[in-house]
Design an enzyme around this catalytic site. Structure first.
Site, PDB file in Angstrom:
ATOM      1  N   GLY A  43      26.289  35.886  15.863  1.00 17.82           N
ATOM      2  CA  GLY A  43      26.985  34.900  15.870  1.00 17.82           C
ATOM      3  C   GLY A  43      25.639  34.605  17.266  1.00 17.82           C
ATOM      4  O   GLY A  43      25.743  33.281  17.439  1.00 17.82           O
ATOM      5  N   GLU A  90      26.409  42.513  12.880  1.00 24.89           N
ATOM      6  CA  GLU A  90      26.118  41.662  11.374  1.00 24.89           C
ATOM      7  C   GLU A  90      25.909  40.292  11.855  1.00 24.89           C
ATOM      8  O   GLU A  90      26.652  38.905  11.598  1.00 24.89           O
ATOM      9  CB  GLU A  90      27.212  41.781  10.670  1.00 24.89           C
ATOM     10  CG  GLU A  90      28.576  41.081  11.235  1.00 24.89           C
ATOM     11  CD  GLU A  90      29.369  41.117  10.122  1.00 24.89           C
ATOM     12  OE1 GLU A  90      30.010  41.987   9.641  1.00 24.89           O
ATOM     13  OE2 GLU A  90      31.002  40.746  10.971  1.00 24.89           O
ATOM     14  N   PRO A  91      24.243  40.098  12.210  1.00 23.76           N
ATOM     15  CA  PRO A  91      23.712  38.508  12.638  1.00 23.76           C
ATOM     16  C   PRO A  91      23.119  39.108  11.132  1.00 23.76           C
ATOM     17  O   PRO A  91      22.891  38.733  10.869  1.00 23.76           O
ATOM     18  CB  PRO A  91      22.027  38.868  13.236  1.00 23.76           C
ATOM     19  CG  PRO A  91      22.528  40.757  13.268  1.00 23.76           C
ATOM     20  CD  PRO A  91      23.486  41.430  12.581  1.00 23.76           C
ATOM     21  N   TYR A 131      28.197  18.933  10.070  1.00 23.21           N
ATOM     22  CA  TYR A 131      28.047  19.887  11.394  1.00 23.21           C
ATOM     23  C   TYR A 131      27.323  18.688  12.525  1.00 23.21           C
ATOM     24  O   TYR A 131      27.134  18.879  13.861  1.00 23.21           O
ATOM     25  CB  TYR A 131      27.674  21.048  11.781  1.00 23.21           C
ATOM     26  CG  TYR A 131      27.910  22.253  10.333  1.00 23.21           C
ATOM     27  CD1 TYR A 131      28.937  22.479  10.062  1.00 23.21           C
ATOM     28  CD2 TYR A 131      27.029  22.375   9.456  1.00 23.21           C
ATOM     29  CE1 TYR A 131      29.316  23.569   9.611  1.00 23.21           C
ATOM     30  CE2 TYR A 131      26.954  23.774   9.242  1.00 23.21           C
ATOM     31  CZ  TYR A 131      28.192  24.443   8.664  1.00 23.21           C
ATOM     32  OH  TYR A 131      28.764  25.072   7.874  1.00 23.21           O
ATOM     33  N   CYS A 171      22.614  10.161  -2.846  1.00 17.84           N
ATOM     34  CA  CYS A 171      23.701   8.897  -2.881  1.00 17.84           C
ATOM     35  C   CYS A 171      25.187   9.036  -1.492  1.00 17.84           C
ATOM     36  O   CYS A 171      26.457   8.908  -1.385  1.00 17.84           O
ATOM     37  CB  CYS A 171      24.791   8.273  -4.045  1.00 17.84           C
ATOM     38  SG  CYS A 171      22.729   8.109  -5.211  1.00 17.84           S
TER      39      CYS A 171
HETATM   40  N1  LLP Z   1      30.243  38.105  10.191  1.00 11.64           N
HETATM   41  C1  LLP Z   1      31.496  37.119  10.257  1.00 11.64           C
HETATM   42  C2  LLP Z   1      32.420  37.983   9.711  1.00 11.64           C
HETATM   43  C3  LLP Z   1      30.888  35.984   9.795  1.00 11.64           C
HETATM   44  O1  LLP Z   1      31.547  35.102   9.912  1.00 11.64           O
HETATM   45  C4  LLP Z   1      29.726  35.412  10.547  1.00 11.64           C
HETATM   46  C5  LLP Z   1      29.234  33.963  10.138  1.00 11.64           C
HETATM   47  C6  LLP Z   1      28.638  35.948  10.829  1.00 11.64           C
HETATM   48  C7  LLP Z   1      28.670  37.736  11.241  1.00 11.64           C
HETATM   49  C8  LLP Z   1      27.313  35.117  10.731  1.00 11.64           C
HETATM   50  O2  LLP Z   1      27.443  35.060  11.810  1.00 11.64           O
HETATM   51  P1  LLP Z   1      25.513  34.327  12.857  1.00 11.64           P
HETATM   52  O3  LLP Z   1      24.787  35.451  12.859  1.00 11.64           O
HETATM   53  O4  LLP Z   1      25.704  33.547  11.193  1.00 11.64           O
HETATM   54  O5  LLP Z   1      26.077  32.680  13.180  1.00 11.64           O
HETATM   55  N2  LLP Z   1      27.333  27.253   7.803  1.00 11.64           N
HETATM   56  C9  LLP Z   1      27.240  27.510   9.442  1.00 11.64           C
HETATM   57  C10 LLP Z   1      27.784  28.841   9.623  1.00 11.64           C
HETATM   58  C11 LLP Z   1      29.368  30.017   9.585  1.00 11.64           C
HETATM   59  C12 LLP Z   1      28.948  31.135   9.687  1.00 11.64           C
HETATM   60  C13 LLP Z   1      29.984  31.746   9.635  1.00 11.64           C
HETATM   61  N3  LLP Z   1      30.361  33.332   9.594  1.00 11.64           N
HETATM   62  C14 LLP Z   1      26.251  26.715  10.110  1.00 11.64           C
HETATM   63  O6  LLP Z   1      25.670  26.644   9.179  1.00 11.64           O
HETATM   64  O7  LLP Z   1      25.820  26.518  10.887  1.00 11.64           O
END
Ligand code: LLP
Length: 439
Positions: free
Chosen positions: A250, A292-293, A336, A363
């Site tokens: 996150g 889990e980044p 988004y 398109c």
């Molecule tokens: N762990 C879990 C359970 C998750 O659902 C996610 C992301 C992550 C880790 C990784 O999160 P991050 O570090 O990447 O923020 N498509 C959207 C983002 C969707 C994220 C979904 N889950 C965007 O482009 O902003």
């Protein structure tokens, strides 16, 4: 400064001969490989992985996993393997990519709110390290499968911690309206069901993921507290001492100068401190941590190069500069309203003189890459570089309008290598079938 706090990849530089990433001239890359082109800076990925490892080094047991949904290819797996990272996967496709890359499957964690029986079977057969069990249906599917295959499987329980993040504020609630994970009130029933029916499932710990593109820090401490409170409850109620905690991903990145994410060290310090405090507060041993980044590992490393085509000045309105890619290779702006920063690669030393809107080629009126950006005077043939497209760009790309997906090159030390070749029209037709009766 952590790399997620910069708009630019680590090796981005403006030299007398042009703009470079990884020692490679971006105009030359565009010429050699064509556009649209995604360029990933290997050094940025390595630096961020190192930053995560160093920032958590003082904790006794940490395993970072890369959230592969952000960007998953065999080359990415190869980079992560060298960094001793594990993987968070959410589908058979991601599991298969990891497996075919020779990834150590014991370092893979399988997440998701609706894993199929086939995917769970694949996970067990490939010897996946952990499955983060999300719901009651999955307990039954996985439990029966573990018996059929006679396999022990380490699991975490995904919980909904009741913490909702927005970019600059968050709320804590008892319950959260989320499709993911067990509500805190459902944990006892889940554990009872597992231990009474499915002894091959070994409950190791709890998993919580707070959201994405997070800038706050306190949320992580609050999540640790929620998890420890449950650890204590589970110990008291069931006599089970959980030893693992997945705190999710996150951490945000810097798409524009408006974004101000914390450093990786700041997040690490907050989490480690919260564990210290909560371990004493609840009388629970310190667990192994999984992180889990996704976005913060690859977002900043990737840029997209596009070529300018048509230009339209709306009388008394906006000037639309159309690029040769858009919502199919990067759906984030249209999905988004995501904001990005861009430069004109072949006019890097020219001062901005006009406000234009960079439009995509698809398109739909909503296919805009950047609305109202100040740039030098643009002409057809110019090459535009959009920064921070490394996460959730290519991984969410589609063949909308039957447009081919772009190529991806990995750059490092003045070397560029294709890691995803550009799609061909034959690739595009490779799954098409025509029933005989139509011929
Ligand atoms: N762990 C879990 C359970 C998750 O659902 C996610 C992301 C992550 C880790 C990784 O999160 P991050 O570090 O990447 O923020 N498509 C959207 C983002 C969707 C994220 C979904 N889950 C965007 O482009 O902003």
């Amino acid at each position: 400064m952590s790399a997620n706090q910069s708009i630019f990849p680590k090796t981005y530089q403006i030299t007398p001969t042009g703009v470079e990433i990884g020692g490679c001239n971006l105009l030359e890359l565009a010429k050699k490989y064509g556009t649209p082109l995604y360029v990933y800076d290997e050094q940025t990925i390595i630096d961020i992985c190192t930053d995560y490892k160093n920032s958590f080094a003082k904790y006794h047991d940490v395993q970072p996993l890369f959230a592969s949904k952000a960007f998953m290819t065999k080359a990415m797996c190869a980079i992560l393997k060298k960094q001793n990272f594990g993987l968070d996967v959410v589908s058979g496709g991601e599991i298969y990519t990891a497996y075919k890359s020779g990834f150590d499957m014991s370092k893979v964690m399988f997440n998701g709110n609706n894993k199929t029986l086939d995917e769970l079977k694949m996970a067990l057969e490939y010897g996946i390290g952990h499955i983060s069990v999300d719901n009651f249906y999955e307990i039954e599917l996985l439990g029966k499968l573990s018996q059929e295959l006679n396999k022990n499987q380490d699991i975490l329980l995904r919980i909904t911690p009741g913490i909702e993040c927005h970019t600059h504020e968050y709320i804590q609630t008892g319950h959260l309206d989320s499709k993911f994970g067990f509500d805190l009130t459902q944990i006892d029933e889940a554990i009872t069901s597992i231990i009474s029916k499915y002894p091959l499932l070994q409950i190791k710990g709890l998993h919580a993921h707070l959201g994405s593109q997070i800038f706050e820090t306190q949320v992580f401490a609050d999540a640790v507290d929620v998890i420890f409170e449950q650890f204590k409850h589970i110990k008291d109620a069931f006599g089970i001492e959980l030893t693992e905690m997945n705190i999710g991903g996150g951490l945000g990145i810097t798409y524009t100068t408006e974004d101000n994410p914390p450093s990786i060290q700041t997040i690490a310090d907050i989490i480690i401190e919260a564990i210290d405090v909560c371990s004493q507060k609840y009388g629970v041993n310190k667990p192994k941590i999984y992180l889990e980044p996704g976005r913060s590992i690859v977002g900043t490393a990737g840029v997209a190069l596009y070529k300018v085509g048509s230009i339209k000045q709306v009388p008394n309105g906006r000037k639309y500069v159309s690029l040769d890619g858009g919502m199919a290779d990067n759906p984030r702006p249209s999905m988004y309203q995501a904001k990005y920063t861009a430069v004109v690669v072949n006019k890097i030393n020219e001062t901005p003189v006009e406000t234009v809107t960079l439009a995509g080629r698809f398109c739909e009126s909503g296919d805009i890459i950047i609305e109202d950006i100040n740039l030098p005077k643009l002409e057809s043939g110019d090459v535009v570089c959009v920064f921070n497209t490394g996460a959730y760009g290519y991984s969410m790309s589609s063949n909308y309008n039957r447009v081919l997906k772009p190529a991806i090159v990995l750059v490092n030390s003045a070397q560029s290598d294709i890691i995803i070749r550009r799609e061909s029209y034959d690739d595009l037709l490779s799954c098409d079938e025509v029933p005989d009766r139509l011929l």
